[in-house]
Write an enzyme that holds these catalytic residues in place. Structure first.
Site, PDB file in Angstrom:
ATOM      1  N   GLU A  46      14.824  19.285  17.235  1.00  0.00           N
ATOM      2  CA  GLU A  46      16.070  18.296  17.046  1.00  0.00           C
ATOM      3  C   GLU A  46      17.026  18.592  18.535  1.00  0.00           C
ATOM      4  O   GLU A  46      18.199  18.740  18.237  1.00  0.00           O
ATOM      5  CB  GLU A  46      16.876  18.640  15.863  1.00  0.00           C
ATOM      6  CG  GLU A  46      16.267  17.965  14.505  1.00  0.00           C
ATOM      7  CD  GLU A  46      17.110  18.102  13.210  1.00  0.00           C
ATOM      8  OE1 GLU A  46      18.086  18.857  13.304  1.00  0.00           O
ATOM      9  OE2 GLU A  46      16.475  17.710  12.268  1.00  0.00           O
TER      10      GLU A  46
ATOM     11  N   GLU B 153      10.331  16.418   9.246  1.00  0.00           N
ATOM     12  CA  GLU B 153      11.310  17.041   8.189  1.00  0.00           C
ATOM     13  C   GLU B 153      11.651  15.754   7.534  1.00  0.00           C
ATOM     14  O   GLU B 153      12.120  14.647   8.123  1.00  0.00           O
ATOM     15  CB  GLU B 153      12.558  17.349   9.255  1.00  0.00           C
ATOM     16  CG  GLU B 153      12.436  19.053   9.376  1.00  0.00           C
ATOM     17  CD  GLU B 153      13.546  19.609   9.884  1.00  0.00           C
ATOM     18  OE1 GLU B 153      14.770  19.231   9.331  1.00  0.00           O
ATOM     19  OE2 GLU B 153      13.493  20.157  11.043  1.00  0.00           O
TER      20      GLU B 153
ATOM     21  N   GLN C 129      12.312  21.529   2.835  1.00  0.00           N
ATOM     22  CA  GLN C 129      11.184  22.622   3.374  1.00  0.00           C
ATOM     23  C   GLN C 129      10.419  23.081   1.752  1.00  0.00           C
ATOM     24  O   GLN C 129      10.037  22.334   1.165  1.00  0.00           O
ATOM     25  CB  GLN C 129      12.099  23.926   3.803  1.00  0.00           C
ATOM     26  CG  GLN C 129      12.688  23.492   4.875  1.00  0.00           C
ATOM     27  CD  GLN C 129      13.377  24.735   5.518  1.00  0.00           C
ATOM     28  OE1 GLN C 129      13.094  25.628   5.205  1.00  0.00           O
ATOM     29  NE2 GLN C 129      14.166  24.269   6.569  1.00  0.00           N
TER      30      GLN C 129
HETATM   31  O1  AHR Z   1      15.535  21.671   7.282  1.00  0.00           O
HETATM   32  C1  AHR Z   1      16.840  22.034   7.510  1.00  0.00           C
HETATM   33  C2  AHR Z   1      17.383  21.547   8.839  1.00  0.00           C
HETATM   34  O2  AHR Z   1      17.415  20.386   9.094  1.00  0.00           O
HETATM   35  C3  AHR Z   1      16.233  22.080  10.024  1.00  0.00           C
HETATM   36  O3  AHR Z   1      16.627  23.486  10.387  1.00  0.00           O
HETATM   37  C4  AHR Z   1      16.841  21.355  10.887  1.00  0.00           C
HETATM   38  O4  AHR Z   1      15.763  20.801  11.934  1.00  0.00           O
HETATM   39  C5  AHR Z   1      17.533  20.062  10.308  1.00  0.00           C
HETATM   40  O5  AHR Z   1      18.421  19.497  10.905  1.00  0.00           O
END
Ligand code: AHR
Length: 504
Positions: free
Chosen positions: A173, A292, A352
């Site tokens: 990011e 993500e 996650q």
């Molecule tokens: O998944 C949580 C956070 O979300 C991660 O660290 C980041 O990459 C995103 O903003």
């Protein structure tokens, strides 16, 4: 009963599905690692301190890939802190999550965890506070057989064979102002290109993911991809997409339509990749890594309280969203969006995996349980392999705040090498069951093997440590196949997996 139709044809092929779209992500944040996958002293812990009950839950997902070690965390992380004797590893302030990182779990331990869980390691490098030098060194440490400073150090640290990591993220990011050492698109494109060159010179077999936008609402979205890809297109293999959705206004129909935004996002990024390909007269295509994605909003206020209690603490309860039934429906639709875009999306990570915005939750010293979103992920990962077929769906529609004509029936279909077909379908209708009629006449004779149903009368129903089976898949009522046409009723607000197998 409302009606919808679907035509499937074995010749309407979108693409082979890359199994890596059923990946996930573990970051050094909150209780993902410490008191999540890792809890020495837990009755199920192995010699490295990893919980066996968690590994079993991960294995049941048939998870092909795990992204690690961040996330925002990686942009301030020194990979060298995570190797060598555990007692000598430094404790560092993690500026991404305002906690203390002890490095008790490091590269070797986590790579062994992946091997045990049956998942490939997708490793993110730090292009925030670090750069090209650290990037090439870690590839040498992980993948070079022997006879150089870093590969010999790996061997001295107990790992003779290379880790053979094949997939690396070039930072995380980097378009986001919250990122440690956030960069402009041009700066990022240049550093990604130079890191990529050096990393591939060390090991030409690796694949690299460049950072796309942190979400499709970023002001820089589009321009970011165009500018940075202009600098690094020939040296990278994938562009990343990240996206989280929430339902803070309690608008369930609107929330369930958010997967249409995910679909638009994918098409826009694919088009940008192809525009750069055209501009450069390139022969190669850059595909997408949706590394993500999830629902994320339930825990945001609780996080502030947690930080007030213990800034710079360890294993804080951060980002612990408790997922409800409607979240599982949207996660199902997001999975189907990935399947229907299998021609461009080759990697995806539900963000996650454990405790932190996660399908798997743990209680220290006690049990592990599946959140609602665990189930669609498991179904898609197990049954969504092979080839993605293009479903032609004619469904009732509804309008909501962001989208008009949202199909009530959202579906995807896959076919395995034996010709067995799986249909995934969400009925987004708040009140009515829908009878889905599926034309299967182009296939060999199929019979209905199983109808799996995920439903709860309360869209806000959740699973907890003490009530882990509140939202859980059950056998659906199934349907009838007559002259190659399946008729199957789909309950209002439901996730369905319809497994059809070749007869005989
Ligand atoms: O998944 C949580 C956070 O979300 C991660 O660290 C980041 O990459 C995103 O903003």
């Amino acid at each position: 009963m409302k009606k919808a139709t679907m035509t499937l044809d074995r010749a309407y092929v979108i693409s082979k599905i890359d199994p890596r779209i059923y990946g996930s992500f573990i970051e050094h944040v909150g209780r993902a690692v410490y008191s999540g996958v890792y809890e020495p002293g837990h009755p199920t812990a192995d010699k490295n301190g990893f919980r066996g009950d968690v590994i079993e839950m991960v294995k049941a997902l048939k998870m092909p890939l795990v992204r690690y070690p961040g996330g925002n965390f990686v942009s301030g992380f020194n990979w060298e802190d995570s190797i060598g004797p555990r007692e000598e590893r430094p404790k560092r302030l993690d500026l991404a999550w305002f906690t203390t990182e002890t490095n008790e779990v490091g590269l070797h331990e986590f790579a062994e965890w992946c091997e045990k869980a049956g998942a490939e390691l997708m490793y993110a490098i730090n292009l925030g506070t670090r750069g090209v030098d650290a990037a090439r060194n870690i590839v040498e440490y992980m993948n070079h057989p022997a006879g150089s400073q870093w590969s010999d150090l790996r061997i001295r640290n107990g790992r003779k064979e290379p880790f053979g990591v094949k997939l690396f993220c070039l930072g995380n990011e980097m378009d986001g102002p919250w990122q440690i050492a956030h960069r402009t698109a041009y700066d990022y494109g240049c550093v990604a290109r130079e890191a990529a060159k050096a990393m591939k010179w060390v090991d030409p077999s690796i694949e690299l993911v460049a950072c796309g936008s942190s979400n499709s609402s970023m002001e820089t979205f589009g321009e970011w991809e165009l500018t940075m890809l202009d600098e690094c297109y020939e040296h990278v293999d994938y562009v990343s997409l990240h996206q989280y959705y929430g339902n803070p206004t309690n608008d369930t129909p609107g929330f369930l339509a958010r997967s249409m935004n995910m679909d638009d996002f994918i098409h826009t990024v694919s088009s940008i990749c192809d525009a750069i390909k055209g501009k450069k007269h390139s022969k190669k295509s850059v595909n997408l890594s949706f590394d993500e994605w999830n629902v994320w909003y339930h825990s945001k206020e609780k996080d502030e309280e947690e930080w007030k209690k213990a800034r710079w603490g360890r294993a804080l309860s951060l980002l612990e969203d408790v997922y409800n039934f409607e979240d599982a429906l949207l996660v199902g639709s997001m999975l189907m969006t990935l399947i229907r875009n299998a021609d461009r999306v080759k990697i995806a990570c539900l963000a996650q995996l454990v405790n932190v915005i996660a399908p798997i939750m743990t209680r220290p010293g006690a049990g592990v349980w599946a959140q609602t979103i665990y189930w669609p992920l498991m179904h898609a990962s197990i049954y969504g392999r092979g080839t993605s077929l293009k479903p032609i769906v004619d469904s009732p529609v509804y309008d909501c705040a962001d989208y008009e004509k949202v199909p009530v029936i959202d579906a995807a279909a896959t076919m395995d090498d034996e010709g067995n077909v799986t249909i995934f379908a969400v009925n987004r209708d708040m009140a009515d069951d829908v009878c889905l009629s599926v034309d299967l006449r182009s296939f060999e004779k199929l019979s209905l093997k199983e109808h799996i149903l995920l439903h709860h009368d309360d869209v806000k129903a959740v699973n907890t440590h003490d009530n882990p089976d509140n939202v859980k898949p059950v056998a659906g009522n199934g349907g009838e196949i007559d002259h190659g046409v399946l008729q199957i009723p789909l309950k209002a607000l439901s996730w369905n997996v319809i497994r059809l197998v070749v007869e005989g």
